[in-house]
Scaffold this active site. Structure first.
Site, short mmCIF file in Angstrom:
data_model
loop_
_atom_site.label_atom_id
_atom_site.label_comp_id
_atom_site.label_asym_id
_atom_site.label_seq_id
_atom_site.Cartn_x
_atom_site.Cartn_y
_atom_site.Cartn_z
N ASP A 174 10.54 -6.23 3.63
CA ASP A 174 11.81 -5.76 4.21
C ASP A 174 12.36 -4.46 3.61
O ASP A 174 12.44 -4.32 2.39
CB ASP A 174 12.90 -6.82 4.01
CG ASP A 174 12.51 -8.19 4.49
OD1 ASP A 174 11.47 -8.32 5.16
OD2 ASP A 174 13.25 -9.14 4.19
N GLU A 202 17.23 -14.14 9.27
CA GLU A 202 17.15 -13.30 8.09
C GLU A 202 17.68 -11.89 8.41
O GLU A 202 17.82 -11.51 9.57
CB GLU A 202 15.70 -13.18 7.59
CG GLU A 202 15.11 -14.48 7.08
CD GLU A 202 13.73 -14.29 6.47
OE1 GLU A 202 13.53 -14.74 5.33
OE2 GLU A 202 12.85 -13.70 7.13
#
Length: 517
Positions: free
Chosen positions: A46, A228
């Site tokens: 990420d 998320e």
């Protein structure tokens, strides 16, 4: 005899190491992207802590420098002056006694609300998730909490707050990925947090003390996996003065083509509560979820803080949890997507969160070709001698389209190909990488064909392609639909063709090689 055996073992190890080095160099040459960021070594996922300050864009990322699979998470760090060319910096945040450093965000604290700065320095404050592996190992639920750190030298060095964590776990296992922004209308900081399959909203005056405000998402949108990396920001609706709030929520698994993906919601935010717009509610009743990118390989997209001229720019991780840890690279794993500017379009069917490559990409245009082709059944569009298709941007404009299939093929001399295009009869975009080279890794890499639905049969369509060595980003009709895919051919793709079962259509091509070093 022992000496001979020993010598044979030494020789075997020597040649094994030579072969490993040779494979690593081959992988580096063949698969390292030309202009998408990838770490020099180790694992990444990420993007984190995106912000702009003093002429520089900062991008942090989930990083395990000591291995090519997910491990104890750090924050890696890269910088750019134009969101295109990136320079890797030293690691910013390391794990500590409170846990690994999971995903989060960073803000420029212009008013020094945190008191970390002084009259000369606006502190940059990173807000991140602590993941405590010891509590996870003991079977505890409260393994994740939120911590902060600050920098007074434009992220060269960081100091973690001595009273961390600033937000303790309320008894939720998946409680992570804080996205923080300054709510200027109400003079407060807002934190959007992923909490299992929904988002929580918190408010603070100083980035240290947080109060729960509300939650959003139960029974709305996609729920095929854990939520998320959320993000929340305002956008003006194209062609109007109307402002709406956009909530991006990434989900794994549960994407439109399996695996991980990003979805979004459009509504209003009053400083405490996010409520979806009635027009968007009708859209969800029809579509179930609105997807940021229909391809397999855009996850964890979040936006930059403090971008000039109020623009909203996002960037994502270009992979999918179904196979990210098994892709055929060794020295490093993963890259980011192209940075993209987003805009909001209102239609009779709902809202579209459009995303297109940042304008800075045009500054690297080099060798170019322009041509118009009256389409036959088989058409050669770009040959190896015209431009380098391992670093290129192509604008394609199809005209006089009819109800049939337009299949583009990115090819090499080995017969490998990535096939993509428009099925104008079934009304969908598609990408097929089943013959793209190495495909026998991970789960569901090569099957099924990736598809994105269209709401009509088109008589004209625009497609922008951003092609790197191992990726293609397809932007349909100014980013109204996007598909991002990675691939691993055994030889670079060098030719683009088009086959069709239609008659009478034409194609305009405006293609540019990118000169990025």
């Amino acid at each position: 005899m022992k000496k001979i055996i020993s010598s044979l073992i030494v020789a075997s190890v020597f040649f094994s190491n030579l072969n490993a080095q040779s494979d690593s160099k081959k992988e580096e040459q063949l698969y390292r992207p030309n202009f998408h960021f990838s770490p020099k070594k180790g694992w990444m996922n990420d993007p984190n802590g995106l912000y702009y300050k003093d002429g520089v864009y900062h991008l942090f990322f989930q990083h395990y420098p000591d291995g090519n699979k997910w491990g104890p998470m750090h924050w890696g760090h890269v910088t750019s002056k134009d969101l295109v060319k990136w320079e890797e910096q030293p690691i910013a945040l390391y794990p500590d006694d409170l846990g690994y450093i999971f995903s989060g965000s960073a803000v420029v604290d212009k008013n020094n609300t945190s008191s970390f700065g002084d009259s000369k320095n606006n502190p940059v404050v990173a807000v991140y998730t602590y993941h405590n592996p010891n509590r996870e190992k003991d079977g505890k639920i409260d393994v994740e909490s939120q911590g902060i750190a600050y920098s007074l030298d434009n992220s060269k060095t960081w100091t973690k707050y001595s009273a961390n964590p600033v937000l303790k776990n309320p008894g939720i296992r998946d409680f992570r990925d804080p996205k923080v922004f300054w709510d200027s209308k109400r003079q407060q900081w807002i934190m959007v947090l992923a909490a299992q399959d929904r988002t929580h909203f918190y408010a603070s005056k100083n980035l240290k003390e947080w109060a729960f405000q509300s939650e959003f998402g139960k029974d709305l949108g996609g729920h095929g996996g854990v939520w998320e990396c959320p993000d929340l920001f305002p956008l003006k609706v194209e062609g109007t003065n109307e402002e709406k709030w956009v909530l991006i929520v990434n989900i794994n698994p549960g994407g439109p083509n399996n695996g991980s993906a990003g979805q979004y919601f459009v509504g209003d935010f009053d400083g405490k509560t996010f409520k979806i717009d009635e027009h968007f509610t009708k859209q969800l009743q029809k579509e179930k979820a609105a997807w940021l990118d229909w391809g397999k390989d855009n996850y964890a997209s979040v936006s930059f803080d403090n971008v000039p001229q109020g623009k909203r720019v996002i960037i994502g991780w270009m992979s999918n949890w179904e196979y990210a840890q098994e892709v055929p690279t060794e020295a490093w794993r993963s890259s980011t997507t192209m940075a993209r500017e987003v805009s909001l379009k209102k239609t009779k069917d709902g809202y579209i969160l459009k995303n297109i490559p940042v304008a800075g990409l045009k500054n690297y245009q080099g060798k170019s070709i322009r041509k118009k082709i009256n389409l036959k059944a088989e058409n050669k569009l770009v040959s190896p001698s015209e431009i380098d298709l391992t670093k290129a941007v192509l604008d394609l404009n199809l005209k006089k389209m009819t109800a049939g299939t337009y299949s583009f093929s990115l090819k090499n001399s080995l017969g490998e190909e990535v096939v993509f295009g428009i099925d104008n009869k079934t009304k969908e975009l598609f990408v097929d990488r089943s013959k793209s080279g190495k495909t026998d890794f991970g789960k569901n890499y090569s099957t099924p064909v990736t598809k994105a639905p269209l709401n009509q049969i088109y008589s004209e369509a625009k497609i922008k392609l951003v092609i790197d060595k191992t990726s293609i980003e397809i932007f349909f009709n100014d980013g109204e639909k996007v598909l991002t895919e990675i691939f691993f051919p055994n030889e670079n793709f060098s030719e683009l063709t088009l086959s069709t079962d239609t008659k009478g259509s034409s194609l305009n091509i405006d293609a540019h090689q990118l000169d990025i070093k």
